[in-house]
Design a protein around this motif. Structure first.
Motif, PDB file in Angstrom:
ATOM      1  N   UNK A 165       1.134  -1.358  -0.281  1.00 20.03           N
ATOM      2  CA  UNK A 165       0.125   0.280   0.118  1.00 20.03           C
ATOM      3  C   UNK A 165       1.046   1.342   0.203  1.00 20.03           C
ATOM      4  N   UNK A 166       0.536   2.638  -0.215  1.00 22.37           N
ATOM      5  CA  UNK A 166       1.198   3.633  -0.147  1.00 22.37           C
ATOM      6  C   UNK A 166       0.778   4.772   0.436  1.00 22.37           C
ATOM      7  N   UNK A 167       2.138   4.726   1.427  1.00 26.49           N
ATOM      8  CA  UNK A 167       1.898   5.829   2.058  1.00 26.49           C
ATOM      9  C   UNK A 167       2.912   7.227   1.255  1.00 26.49           C
ATOM     10  N   UNK A 168       3.870   7.200   2.257  1.00 26.25           N
ATOM     11  CA  UNK A 168       5.229   7.670   1.318  1.00 26.25           C
ATOM     12  C   UNK A 168       5.183   7.828  -0.211  1.00 26.25           C
ATOM     13  N   UNK A 169       5.369   6.625   0.019  1.00 21.35           N
ATOM     14  CA  UNK A 169       6.535   5.382  -0.384  1.00 21.35           C
ATOM     15  C   UNK A 169       5.267   4.663  -1.351  1.00 21.35           C
ATOM     16  N   UNK A 170       5.053   3.479  -1.551  1.00 22.78           N
ATOM     17  CA  UNK A 170       3.958   2.428  -2.482  1.00 22.78           C
ATOM     18  C   UNK A 170       4.895   1.268  -1.583  1.00 22.78           C
ATOM     19  N   UNK A 171       4.762   0.626  -0.302  1.00 17.80           N
ATOM     20  CA  UNK A 171       5.590  -0.760  -0.154  1.00 17.80           C
ATOM     21  C   UNK A 171       5.177  -1.682   0.136  1.00 17.80           C
ATOM     22  N   UNK A 172       5.638  -3.029  -0.970  1.00 19.92           N
ATOM     23  CA  UNK A 172       4.556  -4.239  -1.009  1.00 19.92           C
ATOM     24  C   UNK A 172       6.034  -5.467  -0.388  1.00 19.92           C
ATOM     25  N   UNK A 173       5.357  -5.946   0.263  1.00 18.27           N
ATOM     26  CA  UNK A 173       5.564  -7.925   0.627  1.00 18.27           C
ATOM     27  C   UNK A 173       4.932  -8.716   0.691  1.00 18.27           C
ATOM     28  N   UNK A 174       5.486  -9.943   1.141  1.00 18.44           N
ATOM     29  CA  UNK A 174       4.311 -11.037   0.796  1.00 18.44           C
ATOM     30  C   UNK A 174       4.890 -11.735   1.661  1.00 18.44           C
ATOM     31  N   UNK A 175       3.535 -12.269   3.158  1.00 18.55           N
ATOM     32  CA  UNK A 175       3.527 -12.822   4.037  1.00 18.55           C
ATOM     33  C   UNK A 175       3.790 -14.366   3.413  1.00 18.55           C
ATOM     34  N   UNK A 176       4.341 -15.605   3.876  1.00 19.99           N
ATOM     35  CA  UNK A 176       4.635 -17.215   4.065  1.00 19.99           C
ATOM     36  C   UNK A 176       4.261 -17.447   4.799  1.00 19.99           C
ATOM     37  N   UNK A 177       3.671 -18.564   5.122  1.00 22.54           N
ATOM     38  CA  UNK A 177       3.430 -19.481   5.827  1.00 22.54           C
ATOM     39  C   UNK A 177       4.643 -20.710   6.133  1.00 22.54           C
ATOM     40  N   UNK A 178       5.229 -20.683   6.898  1.00 25.25           N
ATOM     41  CA  UNK A 178       6.877 -21.824   6.614  1.00 25.25           C
ATOM     42  C   UNK A 178       6.658 -22.499   7.895  1.00 25.25           C
ATOM     43  N   UNK A 179       7.443 -23.963   7.971  1.00 19.90           N
ATOM     44  CA  UNK A 179       8.026 -24.860   9.766  1.00 19.90           C
ATOM     45  C   UNK A 179       8.301 -23.621  10.607  1.00 19.90           C
ATOM     46  N   UNK A 180       8.859 -22.763  10.031  1.00 22.29           N
ATOM     47  CA  UNK A 180      10.095 -21.532  11.498  1.00 22.29           C
ATOM     48  C   UNK A 180       9.593 -20.841  12.057  1.00 22.29           C
ATOM     49  N   UNK A 181       8.427 -20.727  11.598  1.00 25.79           N
ATOM     50  CA  UNK A 181       7.047 -19.395  11.543  1.00 25.79           C
ATOM     51  C   UNK A 181       6.535 -18.828  10.582  1.00 25.79           C
ATOM     52  N   UNK A 182       7.424 -17.414  10.157  1.00 27.18           N
ATOM     53  CA  UNK A 182       6.438 -16.752   8.978  1.00 27.18           C
ATOM     54  C   UNK A 182       7.969 -16.743   7.478  1.00 27.18           C
ATOM     55  N   UNK A 183       7.975 -16.345   6.973  1.00 26.48           N
ATOM     56  CA  UNK A 183       8.984 -15.927   5.744  1.00 26.48           C
ATOM     57  C   UNK A 183       8.401 -14.582   5.294  1.00 26.48           C
TER      58      UNK A 183
END
Length: 320
Positions: free
Chosen positions: A136-154
């Motif tokens: 989403x946009x704030x001053x810029x436009x950030x992007x990440x993807x949250x992926x379930x993994x055995x160790x928690x979250x990647x």
């Protein structure tokens, strides 16, 4: 996380700092302070002010920054500041310093937050164990993807906000043409984020045949709500840019766990993100339109989210 971890959220407009503690199942943020970035010549000056104010002497720190991170170093995209893990460690005597992208921290906060931190933009049914897009946009436009993994979250980091803007209407194509004439490459960040608002406003004034004069974002929204045709169109176009971009990103990443919209601009134009037009812009993908038909979209309302996420990301790495 019994001992405090210094956490930071450093963007193009503000620098936020706090001490993070693990309290049972939740991360608690204490000694929070926010500083205007323009008040300081560089990042280290802002951090020194915070440490002097609070007396905090942490052994560990995780700083989330609005820009790409490579080799423990980051350059902010929308402010002339650079940050280095080694430099922060040496200058402030912090043994363990980690610098991450701000939307890595934003994404990692999502599993740590209570349901009340979110509101529904588009209803749907998330697919269990599927990736979750946080963007989403704030001053810029950030992007990440949250992926379930055995160790928690990647967390998969990227610079998706700088993907090319994809206009679909005649008005949007005219806007893109004017922006391309004046700025060359036209990204989603240029159209939808705070850093590009002045340029978009100037282009709309040209399209509508009005003289350009600088105006605060809140005044533009007030004019839109009063029925001003140009400003109503401007906000709608920016909202459609957001929904079009996150639809593209969700399609590319298979983010059927849902989309979480974050950033100050997303919150301020939330009403425009919930319209039938916005749903169509999000889901309509030709032969693949059904792919996103049940993908839910939520809006994050948690100012401390990047700080919580930085602490959670740091703790997970340390445990791993």
């Amino acid at each position: 996380m019994e001992e405090a971890v210094l956490v930071g959220d450093v963007g193009g407009t503000n620098a936020r700092f706090a001490a993070a503690y693990r309290r049972g199942d939740w991360i608690r943020i204490e000694q929070f302070e926010r500083f205007a970035g323009e008040a300081f010549p560089d990042f280290n000056a802002a951090l020194k002010t915070y440490l002097d104010m609070t007396g905090l002497r942490p052994a560990a720190a995780c700083i989330a920054v609005a820009g790409p991170v490579r080799g423990g170093k980051a350059q902010l995209t929308n402010r002339d500041w650079s940050i280095s893990e080694a430099d922060v460690s040496e200058r402030f005597g912090i043994a363990n310093v980690l610098v991450v992208n701000d939307f890595v921290a934003m994404a990692r906060s999502v599993p740590e937050l209570e349901p009340e931190a979110f509101s529904v933009v588009l209803p749907g049914t998330p697919v269990p164990d599927a990736p979750i897009l946080v963007a989403g946009p704030g001053t810029g436009f950030g992007v990440s993807t949250l992926i379930p993994s055995a160790g928690g979250w990647a967390v998969l980091a990227g610079e998706g906000g700088h993907m090319a803007y994809a206009p679909r209407t005649d008005l949007e194509r005219e806007l893109a043409s004017l922006l391309a004439r004046d700025h060359g490459y036209v990204s989603n960040e240029l159209v939808a984020s705070g850093s590009g608002l002045e340029e978009v406003h100037a282009a709309f004034c040209e399209i509508f045949g009005r003289p350009y004069a600088g105006m605060a974002p809140e005044d533009m929204r007030a004019k839109a709500y009063d029925g001003d045709e140009m400003y109503l169109a401007l906000i709608r176009v920016r909202a459609m840019a957001v929904m079009g971009a996150v639809g593209d990103l969700a399609l590319a990443n298979g983010a059927l766990g849902g989309v979480v919209l974050a950033g100050g601009v997303s919150e301020r134009i939330a009403g425009f993100l919930k319209t039938p037009e916005a749903r169509e812009r999000f889901a309509a993908r030709g032969p693949m339109s059904g792919f996103l038909a049940e993908c839910p979209v939520r809006l994050l309302h948690a100012p401390a989210a990047p700080l919580i996420g930085a602490a959670a990301y740091f703790a997970q790495l340390r445990q791993g």
